[in-house]
Design an enzyme around this catalytic site. Structure first.
Site, mmCIF file in Angstrom:
data_model
loop_
_atom_site.group_PDB
_atom_site.id
_atom_site.type_symbol
_atom_site.label_atom_id
_atom_site.label_comp_id
_atom_site.label_asym_id
_atom_site.label_seq_id
_atom_site.Cartn_x
_atom_site.Cartn_y
_atom_site.Cartn_z
ATOM 1 C CG HIS A 9 79.168 60.167 34.093
ATOM 2 N ND1 HIS A 9 79.825 61.308 34.491
ATOM 3 C CD2 HIS A 9 80.022 59.137 34.311
ATOM 4 C CE1 HIS A 9 81.041 60.976 34.927
ATOM 5 N NE2 HIS A 9 81.174 59.670 34.836
ATOM 6 C CD GLU B 206 82.967 56.662 33.612
ATOM 7 O OE1 GLU B 206 83.334 57.649 32.943
ATOM 8 O OE2 GLU B 206 83.007 56.644 34.859
ATOM 9 C CG HIS C 147 80.748 56.277 38.845
ATOM 10 N ND1 HIS C 147 79.652 56.803 38.188
ATOM 11 C CD2 HIS C 147 81.829 56.942 38.359
ATOM 12 C CE1 HIS C 147 80.055 57.730 37.336
ATOM 13 N NE2 HIS C 147 81.373 57.841 37.431
ATOM 14 N NE ARG D 26 83.623 67.679 41.041
ATOM 15 C CZ ARG D 26 83.686 68.859 40.456
ATOM 16 N NH1 ARG D 26 82.804 69.799 40.777
ATOM 17 N NH2 ARG D 26 84.637 69.126 39.586
#
Length: 323
Positions: A103, A120, A178, A198
């Site tokens: 991200h 996150e 991740h 991605r």
């Protein structure tokens, strides 16, 4: 109208890697197959959750903030974010692995997508035998070596794979590569953002489109943090009826609370809303002569003016989230 603890109607998201645990283990009600995410509290444009209970039923977060401002989110939160709710709260069920992804930071996300970044955290609620997460790199690696592994289709060899169990917790700052592996059910707390790059997707074809999903390797290259870390899992205590520090970041703070019998919480000195995610067991929350049931896989939001609640349970585990 006085504000009160609010439940929201979840939004269920199809994912090609989704399974049935949101239904079978968290008692979510939906008819679609391959549901991978339950968006519990969301202000993402086009995916705004609505209040489920009481006189404010049907209201979105933006409508609530527009009406109640700092009384709803906290004065400091309102000053910082205005009418944008800063967090997105989810439960995620991965029947098969998610893509390897990253991200962008707040700065990069703002520049490219006019969005928040996506810092996150994950709290594992259940994991099948040998289930794992991918978090960061297994060894020191530079940008050129990373690109070579992508070209050779060996990128998985340099990722850090970690077998997980219930209660394992990971903070995923922006820039950290991740992925959630197959057989993992978890709670996710993140900034309000739906921006994901991605980098690898196992060459899978989405049955709904008949195509491989888009990769974003050019964009991801500038977003990745190549710093090597020897440890990724978060250590924390589990003392009963205590707000045990779990993940405290600049973007949200999360504590783990093991509720046994009765617990009173006083938020009069906290200038923020509070979110509870029930990750095990069931409990009751009492406030202003009303009682709210909360079971495993359910979420409730306490507006900033809800200064005191009493929580009752024989035994239950809560994530306590605020800014």
């Amino acid at each position: 109208m006085k504000l009160y603890p609010l439940k929201f109607e979840p939004l269920y998201k199809y994912r090609l890697w989704g399974g049935e645990k949101l239904k079978t283990q968290l008692n979510k009600e939906y008819t679609e197959s391959s549901i991978g995410e339950s968006w519990e509290i969301s202000d993402v444009k086009g995916d705004e959750t609505q209040v489920l209970n009481g006189e404010l039923k049907g209201q979105t977060l933006k409508q609530l903030i527009n009406t109640y401002k700092g009384d709803f989110v906290g004065e400091a939160v309102y000053k910082a974010f205005g009418e944008d709710f800063p967090l997105l709260i989810k439960f995620i069920d991965a029947k098969t692995p998610l893509s390897i992804q990253v991200h962008p930071s707040n700065e990069l996300a703002k520049e490219r997508h006019n969005s928040f970044g996506k810092n996150e955290m994950w709290y594992v609620m259940q994991a099948d035998k040998d289930a794992e997460l991918i978090v960061g790199f297994e060894k020191e690696i530079n940008k050129e070596e990373y690109q070579k592994h992508l070209e050779d289709d060996t990128i998985l060899n340099v990722m850090h794979h970690e077998t997980v169990a219930k209660g394992d917790t990971f903070y995923i700052p922006t820039g950290r590569i991740h992925a959630i592996g197959s057989g993992v059910l978890l709670a996710e707390i993140q900034q309000t953002s739906d921006v994901t790059y991605r980098i690898y997707d196992y060459n899978r074809v989405d049955a709904t489109t008949g195509k491989e999903r888009e990769l974003h390797n050019d964009q991801a290259l500038d977003a990745i943090d190549f710093t090597y870390h020897s440890e990724f899992k978060t250590s924390y205590e589990t003392k009963a009826n205590t707000a045990n520090k779990l993940v405290h970041s600049p973007y949200f703070k999360t504590n783990f609370i093991k509720v046994e019998n009765e617990l009173e919480k006083d938020y009069s000195n906290l200038d923020s809303f509070v979110i509870y995610m029930c990750v095990s067991g069931s409990l009751e929350i009492s406030h202003a002569d009303d009682t709210y049931a909360l079971n495993t896989g359910e979420t409730i939001l306490l507006p900033a003016t809800v200064n005191a609640v009493k929580i009752t349970a024989s035994q239950a585990d809560l994530l306590e989230i605020y800014l």
